[in-house]
Design a protein around this motif. Structure first.
Motif, PDB file in Angstrom:
ATOM      1  N   TYR A 177       0.816  -1.229   0.000  1.00  0.00           N
ATOM      2  CA  TYR A 177       0.000   0.000   0.000  1.00  0.00           C
ATOM      3  C   TYR A 177       0.844   1.273   0.000  1.00  0.00           C
ATOM      4  O   TYR A 177       0.318   2.381  -0.042  1.00  0.00           O
ATOM      5  N   GLN A 178       2.175   1.105   0.064  1.00  0.00           N
ATOM      6  CA  GLN A 178       3.075   2.257  -0.091  1.00  0.00           C
ATOM      7  C   GLN A 178       3.608   2.325  -1.526  1.00  0.00           C
ATOM      8  O   GLN A 178       4.519   3.092  -1.823  1.00  0.00           O
ATOM      9  N   CYS A 179       3.033   1.463  -2.390  1.00  0.00           N
ATOM     10  CA  CYS A 179       3.494   1.394  -3.796  1.00  0.00           C
ATOM     11  C   CYS A 179       2.341   1.761  -4.715  1.00  0.00           C
ATOM     12  O   CYS A 179       1.615   0.910  -5.242  1.00  0.00           O
ATOM     13  N   ILE A 180       2.159   3.062  -4.885  1.00  0.00           N
ATOM     14  CA  ILE A 180       1.002   3.582  -5.638  1.00  0.00           C
ATOM     15  C   ILE A 180       1.455   4.037  -7.021  1.00  0.00           C
ATOM     16  O   ILE A 180       2.328   4.931  -7.135  1.00  0.00           O
ATOM     17  N   LEU A 181       0.902   3.427  -8.063  1.00  0.00           N
ATOM     18  CA  LEU A 181       1.155   3.891  -9.435  1.00  0.00           C
ATOM     19  C   LEU A 181       0.190   5.043  -9.699  1.00  0.00           C
ATOM     20  O   LEU A 181      -1.016   4.900  -9.497  1.00  0.00           O
ATOM     21  N   THR A 182       0.715   6.190 -10.124  1.00  0.00           N
ATOM     22  CA  THR A 182      -0.138   7.376 -10.287  1.00  0.00           C
ATOM     23  C   THR A 182      -0.464   7.623 -11.760  1.00  0.00           C
ATOM     24  O   THR A 182       0.239   7.123 -12.649  1.00  0.00           O
ATOM     25  N   PRO A 183      -1.495   8.448 -12.015  1.00  0.00           N
ATOM     26  CA  PRO A 183      -1.778   8.816 -13.417  1.00  0.00           C
ATOM     27  C   PRO A 183      -0.569   9.472 -14.088  1.00  0.00           C
ATOM     28  O   PRO A 183      -0.309   9.266 -15.272  1.00  0.00           O
ATOM     29  N   GLY A 184       0.227  10.206 -13.320  1.00  0.00           N
ATOM     30  CA  GLY A 184       1.430  10.827 -13.887  1.00  0.00           C
ATOM     31  C   GLY A 184       2.458   9.799 -14.325  1.00  0.00           C
ATOM     32  O   GLY A 184       3.137   9.961 -15.351  1.00  0.00           O
ATOM     33  N   ASP A 185       2.564   8.701 -13.544  1.00  0.00           N
ATOM     34  CA  ASP A 185       3.490   7.629 -13.931  1.00  0.00           C
ATOM     35  C   ASP A 185       3.054   7.026 -15.275  1.00  0.00           C
ATOM     36  O   ASP A 185       3.875   6.759 -16.148  1.00  0.00           O
ATOM     37  N   VAL A 186       1.738   6.806 -15.414  1.00  0.00           N
ATOM     38  CA  VAL A 186       1.229   6.199 -16.652  1.00  0.00           C
ATOM     39  C   VAL A 186       1.416   7.162 -17.819  1.00  0.00           C
ATOM     40  O   VAL A 186       1.819   6.754 -18.922  1.00  0.00           O
ATOM     41  N   ALA A 187       1.192   8.453 -17.572  1.00  0.00           N
ATOM     42  CA  ALA A 187       1.369   9.451 -18.642  1.00  0.00           C
ATOM     43  C   ALA A 187       2.816   9.451 -19.131  1.00  0.00           C
ATOM     44  O   ALA A 187       3.086   9.582 -20.333  1.00  0.00           O
ATOM     45  N   ARG A 188       3.746   9.258 -18.218  1.00  0.00           N
ATOM     46  CA  ARG A 188       5.166   9.194 -18.601  1.00  0.00           C
ATOM     47  C   ARG A 188       5.391   8.009 -19.545  1.00  0.00           C
ATOM     48  O   ARG A 188       6.082   8.129 -20.568  1.00  0.00           O
ATOM     49  N   LEU A 189       4.789   6.861 -19.234  1.00  0.00           N
ATOM     50  CA  LEU A 189       4.958   5.680 -20.097  1.00  0.00           C
ATOM     51  C   LEU A 189       4.346   5.905 -21.479  1.00  0.00           C
ATOM     52  O   LEU A 189       4.896   5.472 -22.492  1.00  0.00           O
ATOM     53  N   LEU A 190       3.225   6.630 -21.524  1.00  0.00           N
ATOM     54  CA  LEU A 190       2.503   6.806 -22.797  1.00  0.00           C
ATOM     55  C   LEU A 190       3.271   7.675 -23.789  1.00  0.00           C
ATOM     56  O   LEU A 190       2.897   7.780 -24.952  1.00  0.00           O
ATOM     57  N   LYS A 191       4.374   8.272 -23.346  1.00  0.00           N
ATOM     58  CA  LYS A 191       5.208   9.059 -24.280  1.00  0.00           C
ATOM     59  C   LYS A 191       5.911   8.144 -25.282  1.00  0.00           C
ATOM     60  O   LYS A 191       6.411   8.571 -26.312  1.00  0.00           O
ATOM     61  N   ILE A 192       5.916   6.830 -24.946  1.00  0.00           N
ATOM     62  CA  ILE A 192       6.561   5.858 -25.835  1.00  0.00           C
ATOM     63  C   ILE A 192       5.484   5.192 -26.685  1.00  0.00           C
ATOM     64  O   ILE A 192       4.481   4.703 -26.150  1.00  0.00           O
ATOM     65  N   ALA A 193       5.659   5.208 -27.979  1.00  0.00           N
ATOM     66  CA  ALA A 193       4.667   4.625 -28.896  1.00  0.00           C
ATOM     67  C   ALA A 193       4.847   3.108 -28.919  1.00  0.00           C
ATOM     68  O   ALA A 193       5.705   2.562 -29.617  1.00  0.00           O
ATOM     69  N   SER A 194       4.035   2.452 -28.119  1.00  0.00           N
ATOM     70  CA  SER A 194       4.156   0.993 -27.970  1.00  0.00           C
ATOM     71  C   SER A 194       2.846   0.434 -27.431  1.00  0.00           C
ATOM     72  O   SER A 194       2.149   1.106 -26.666  1.00  0.00           O
ATOM     73  N   PRO A 195       2.503  -0.799 -27.744  1.00  0.00           N
ATOM     74  CA  PRO A 195       1.290  -1.411 -27.186  1.00  0.00           C
ATOM     75  C   PRO A 195       1.396  -1.677 -25.677  1.00  0.00           C
ATOM     76  O   PRO A 195       0.373  -1.812 -25.001  1.00  0.00           O
ATOM     77  N   ILE A 196       2.613  -1.709 -25.164  1.00  0.00           N
ATOM     78  CA  ILE A 196       2.784  -1.974 -23.723  1.00  0.00           C
ATOM     79  C   ILE A 196       2.213  -0.835 -22.880  1.00  0.00           C
ATOM     80  O   ILE A 196       1.343  -1.083 -22.017  1.00  0.00           O
ATOM     81  N   PRO A 197       2.622   0.414 -23.086  1.00  0.00           N
ATOM     82  CA  PRO A 197       2.023   1.502 -22.287  1.00  0.00           C
ATOM     83  C   PRO A 197       0.530   1.638 -22.491  1.00  0.00           C
ATOM     84  O   PRO A 197      -0.214   1.942 -21.557  1.00  0.00           O
ATOM     85  N   ARG A 198       0.062   1.379 -23.714  1.00  0.00           N
ATOM     86  CA  ARG A 198      -1.384   1.503 -23.966  1.00  0.00           C
ATOM     87  C   ARG A 198      -2.141   0.435 -23.179  1.00  0.00           C
ATOM     88  O   ARG A 198      -3.205   0.692 -22.593  1.00  0.00           O
ATOM     89  N   PHE A 199      -1.560  -0.774 -23.110  1.00  0.00           N
ATOM     90  CA  PHE A 199      -2.189  -1.828 -22.294  1.00  0.00           C
ATOM     91  C   PHE A 199      -2.194  -1.420 -20.815  1.00  0.00           C
ATOM     92  O   PHE A 199      -3.220  -1.519 -20.130  1.00  0.00           O
ATOM     93  N   ILE A 200      -1.047  -0.964 -20.339  1.00  0.00           N
ATOM     94  CA  ILE A 200      -0.940  -0.572 -18.923  1.00  0.00           C
ATOM     95  C   ILE A 200      -1.946   0.538 -18.618  1.00  0.00           C
ATOM     96  O   ILE A 200      -2.645   0.501 -17.591  1.00  0.00           O
ATOM     97  N   ALA A 201      -2.067   1.514 -19.514  1.00  0.00           N
ATOM     98  CA  ALA A 201      -2.996   2.631 -19.292  1.00  0.00           C
ATOM     99  C   ALA A 201      -4.443   2.148 -19.242  1.00  0.00           C
ATOM    100  O   ALA A 201      -5.198   2.511 -18.339  1.00  0.00           O
ATOM    101  N   ASP A 202      -4.828   1.281 -20.181  1.00  0.00           N
ATOM    102  CA  ASP A 202      -6.217   0.796 -20.221  1.00  0.00           C
ATOM    103  C   ASP A 202      -6.522  -0.110 -19.021  1.00  0.00           C
ATOM    104  O   ASP A 202      -7.596  -0.041 -18.423  1.00  0.00           O
ATOM    105  N   ALA A 203      -5.566  -0.945 -18.663  1.00  0.00           N
ATOM    106  CA  ALA A 203      -5.802  -1.857 -17.534  1.00  0.00           C
ATOM    107  C   ALA A 203      -5.867  -1.079 -16.221  1.00  0.00           C
ATOM    108  O   ALA A 203      -6.798  -1.248 -15.415  1.00  0.00           O
TER     109      ALA A 203
END
Ligand code: RIB
Ligand code: CA
Length: 317
Positions: free
Chosen positions: A195-221
């Motif tokens: 519970y001290q390991c929180i993935l934030t919307p900002g973390d996901v936005a950082r990943l989405l800067k990379i054009a790949s199906p991996i960040p898109r999957f992580i964002a949707d999930a």
């Protein structure tokens, strides 16, 4: 340094999927198979999800064996409100083309562990039904397991499924009881640290800067998972329990551990499935596990994001 041979027993599940991706992004570990158990969704659905996530990450050669679809004694309990009906939130992956391994997960675990005694680390990030049954069916696997890491339990932290109990243990407390008392060298990764390991919307936005199906999957999930955490627990972001357990295989220094005698309540009352530690040694029982009770949460999230960035660059559009 040789990579560590691992098997992952999992109920994928959104954070399970992130743990699988982290394992695939980490050269320190070699994933030799996934065994799927009921939990976040049915074991069949979880197996389809596991196959699809492996195909997404170009790792379809890793065998997936499906296992138990209900607890040993308790009635079934799934978590569609947390992970969605599909088990992967809003993510929509192609139906997998890869077939399941023909063996039942219990037999797969026994075969692989006995074939390499003392060489395989088992990472359990779902209810422990498969492992408990494997131990009962073939006790020789107990000394064959090099190390066991379990994401489960809530020691001083409140539960996430009842006020006292954590999901993986609450869903099958009898299986957890068998595993906790098996004598296997065990590290428990409870809600106290996850519970001290929180993935934030900002973390996901950082990943989405990379054009790949991996960040898109992580964002949707994780969008579904974040909506759950906001609605039920007023958390901005989502708790990524399972990837922390996986990360400790190669970054154990992220956590602080204590050795304690730990047990689980199977009496069936209000504390059913509660995992508790004998901090004051009142039972007279020797410690049966290492428990992670402190964590550098943001350092773990940073490691996770960096590894997902590396994986995303390898699997770019
Ligand atoms: O309580 C959190 C655990 O239960 C995680 O493993 C999550 O995936 C669910 O299985
Ligand atoms: Ca899980």
């Amino acid at each position: 340094m040789a990579s560590r041979r691992i098997l992952i027993d999992t109920d994928p599940g959104i954070d399970d999927a992130l743990a699988i991706l982290l394992a695939l992004a980490s050269p320190e570990v070699q994933v030799e198979g996934l065994t799927v158990v009921h939990g976040n969704c049915s074991s069949w659905q979880g197996a389809q999800n596991a196959l699809a996530v492996l195909e997404l990450a170009h790792a379809a050669e890793i065998p997936v064996a499906v296992g138990c679809d209900r607890p040993l004694v308790q009635p079934s309990l799934l978590a569609p409100e947390t992970h969605g009906e599909s088990g992967l939130g809003y993510a929509r992956l192609l139906a997998p083309a890869t077939p399941l391994h023909p063996m039942h997960a219990v037999d797969f675990l026994i075969e692989r562990l006995l074939a390499a005694p003392g060489e395989i680390t088992l990472v359990c990030i779902g209810p422990l039904t498969n492992l408990a049954l494997a131990m009962r069916r073939e006790p020789r696997i107990i000394p064959a397991i090099a190390e066991l890491i379990i994401m489960g339990g809530a020691i001083r932290h409140q539960g996430n499924t009842t006020p006292l109990a954590e999901f993986n243990v609450y869903v099958d407390p009898h299986a957890a009881h068998i595993v906790y008392h098996s004598g296997v060298p065990l590290t428990l990764v409870p809600l106290d640290v996850t519970y001290q390991c929180i993935l934030t919307p900002g973390d996901v936005a950082r990943l989405l800067k990379i054009a790949s199906p991996i960040p898109r999957f992580i964002a949707d999930a994780t969008r579904f998972y974040m909506e759950f955490h906001d609605a039920y627990q007023k958390i901005e972001g989502c708790v990524i329990n399972d990837p922390l357990a996986l990360a400790l295989l190669f970054a154990p220094e992220l956590c602080v551990y204590e050795e304690h005698f730990v047990d689980v309540d199977i009496q069936g009352g209000v504390s059913m499935g509660k995992t508790f530690a004998d901090f004051y040694r009142m039972t007279g029982n020797p410690p049966n596990m290492k428990v992670a009770l402190g964590v550098r949460g943001r350092d773990f999230i940073e490691l996770f994001i960096e590894r997902m960035e590396q994986l995303s660059r390898k699997i770019a559009d």
